[in-house]
Write an enzyme that holds these catalytic residues in place. Structure first.
Site, short mmCIF file in Angstrom:
data_model
loop_
_atom_site.label_atom_id
_atom_site.label_comp_id
_atom_site.label_asym_id
_atom_site.label_seq_id
_atom_site.Cartn_x
_atom_site.Cartn_y
_atom_site.Cartn_z
N TYR A 152 15.09 2.82 -13.79
CA TYR A 152 13.83 2.08 -13.81
C TYR A 152 13.89 0.96 -14.87
O TYR A 152 13.65 -0.21 -14.57
CB TYR A 152 12.66 3.03 -14.08
CG TYR A 152 11.39 2.30 -14.45
CD1 TYR A 152 10.78 1.45 -13.54
CD2 TYR A 152 10.82 2.43 -15.72
CE1 TYR A 152 9.63 0.75 -13.88
CE2 TYR A 152 9.68 1.74 -16.07
CZ TYR A 152 9.09 0.90 -15.15
OH TYR A 152 7.97 0.19 -15.49
N LEU A 193 0.81 -1.23 0.00
CA LEU A 193 0.00 0.00 0.00
C LEU A 193 0.84 1.28 0.00
O LEU A 193 0.37 2.33 0.41
CB LEU A 193 -1.01 0.02 1.16
CG LEU A 193 -2.03 -1.14 1.16
CD1 LEU A 193 -3.00 -1.00 2.34
CD2 LEU A 193 -2.83 -1.18 -0.15
N ASN A 251 2.67 2.05 -23.54
CA ASN A 251 2.02 3.02 -22.64
C ASN A 251 0.63 2.55 -22.22
O ASN A 251 -0.30 2.58 -23.02
CB ASN A 251 1.96 4.39 -23.30
CG ASN A 251 3.33 5.03 -23.35
OD1 ASN A 251 4.26 4.46 -23.92
ND2 ASN A 251 3.48 6.18 -22.74
#
Ligand code: UFG
Length: 327
Positions: free
Chosen positions: A142, A33, A171
């Site tokens: 990343y 979370l 995307n």
């Protein structure tokens, strides 16, 4: 038999949970979370709050969930610009998490994993469209972290009888059909949600980053993939592995590129709003054009993108209208 969805409360994971559940899979979710939203999960789903790097926590989950037939792995940090500033945060979470997951899967003899990789593993490609044969040369931490995860899966699949599918998304955009779950990042950095926040009146305008790229209208070209199509590919990949398919990697996109101005105009058409815009400087690290050659996923997984850009924006708009402040 259970599908364990890691990162199931996030933008993409929560749509996977919903679609898996809708087509009859038993689903359990792990999420810490940090970026996910518990509100995105149906109440009937078994939910474990914790971090995949925490091996004791993960062992407890795998002990309780006795019948895991496959794992879908969505948990990762995914902001390119943040990864440039805090590379270790990305390697620690993305690569570290992946090591833990592969170890625990081996310990509990869980054989299949489908995981989110990215077009960012290709960096600035020499040619377009991008196929699985295009060299992977990431230009940010990343993309590098996701490429390392792909390689770790590959070595583990060679050393053990675990099989994996890496899905390299282009995307991703859109939302669930009824608009009750959708994209809610904080901060928001992606083009379509930012454009729709302008349409909602929550931002004054959208800045288009650069109009001097080597493309017909000068703005970057991207390949948008609808959320429902994306999750359909994950389910097909899981079924492929369960049927004995070998470990593999697939590029997922629609094979159709849209420039940033074309996306803006499509959003104006869908929303009926003016959506003020301005041209700003280039954003560092943006390649001119990223378009997928997804034909391998077509041949092997029998998958293809069904939905085009307007459909994607309609779904996203429906979500934003219903949830102007996110969850
Ligand atoms: N853009 C703008 N203005 C904005 C936001 C984005 O002009 O306010 C432009 C970007 O410069 C880019 C295009 O819109 O040209 C798309 O940008 P996004 O941030 O929406 O998406 P990216 O293509 O940068 O990133 C996506 C995923 C990443 C993944 C990458 C793969 O979100 O996780 O594709 O290349 F790494």
């Amino acid at each position: 038999m259970t599908v364990l969805v890691l990162g199931g409360a996030g933008y993409i994971g929560s749509h996977a949970v919903e679609m898996l559940h809708a087509v009859g899979y038993d689903v359990a979710v792990v999420d810490n979370l940090v970026t996910g939203h518990k509100e995105a999960l149906p109440e009937v789903i078994r939910f474990y709050e914790g971090d995949v790097r925490d091996r004791e926590f993960m062992r407890e989950v795998f002990k309780k969930e006795k019948h895991i037939e496959g794992v879908m792995h969505f948990c990762a940090y995914s902001l390119v610009s943040e990864s440039m500033e805090k590379p270790m945060k990305y390697f620690d979470n993305n690569v570290g998490g992946c090591i833990s997951i592969l170890e625990i899967m081996q310990e509990f003899n869980v054989k299949h994993i489908v995981f989110s990789s990215t077009a960012a593993t290709f960096g600035i490609p020499e040619s377009s469209p991008i196929s699985e044969k295009t060299p992977q040369k990431p230009i940010n931490p990343y993309g590098e972290s996701k490429l390392m995860m792909e390689k770790m899966m590959d070595w583990q699949s060679k050393a053990t009888d675990m099989t994996y599918v890496a899905l390299r998304y282009f995307n991703v955009a859109g939302a669930s059909d009824d608009g009750h779950i959708g994209e809610a990042h904080n901060p928001e950095t992606h083009l379509i949600p930012i454009i729709l926040q302008v349409a909602l009146g929550k931002r004054d305008n959208v800045t288009i980053y650069g109009d001097d790229y080597k493309t017909p209208d000068g703005t970057c070209i991207r390949d948008y993939i609808d959320m429902e199509d994306l999750i359909d590919a994950h389910i097909k990949a899981l079924e492929y592995l369960k049927a004995g398919g070998k470990s593999d990697q697939f590029n997922l996109g629609s094979a159709h590129g849209y420039s940033n101005l074309e996306v803006l105009n499509a959003a104006r058409k869908v929303t009926g709003k003016e959506i003020p815009s301005k041209i700003g400087p280039r954003r560092p690290g943006d390649p001119d054009e990223l378009v997928a050659d997804a034909s391998k996923a077509g041949h092997v997984l029998k998958w293809k993108a069904e939905h085009g850009l307007e459909h994607i924006i309609e779904k996203a708009w429906n979500w934003h209208l219903n949830h102007p402040n996110g969850f």
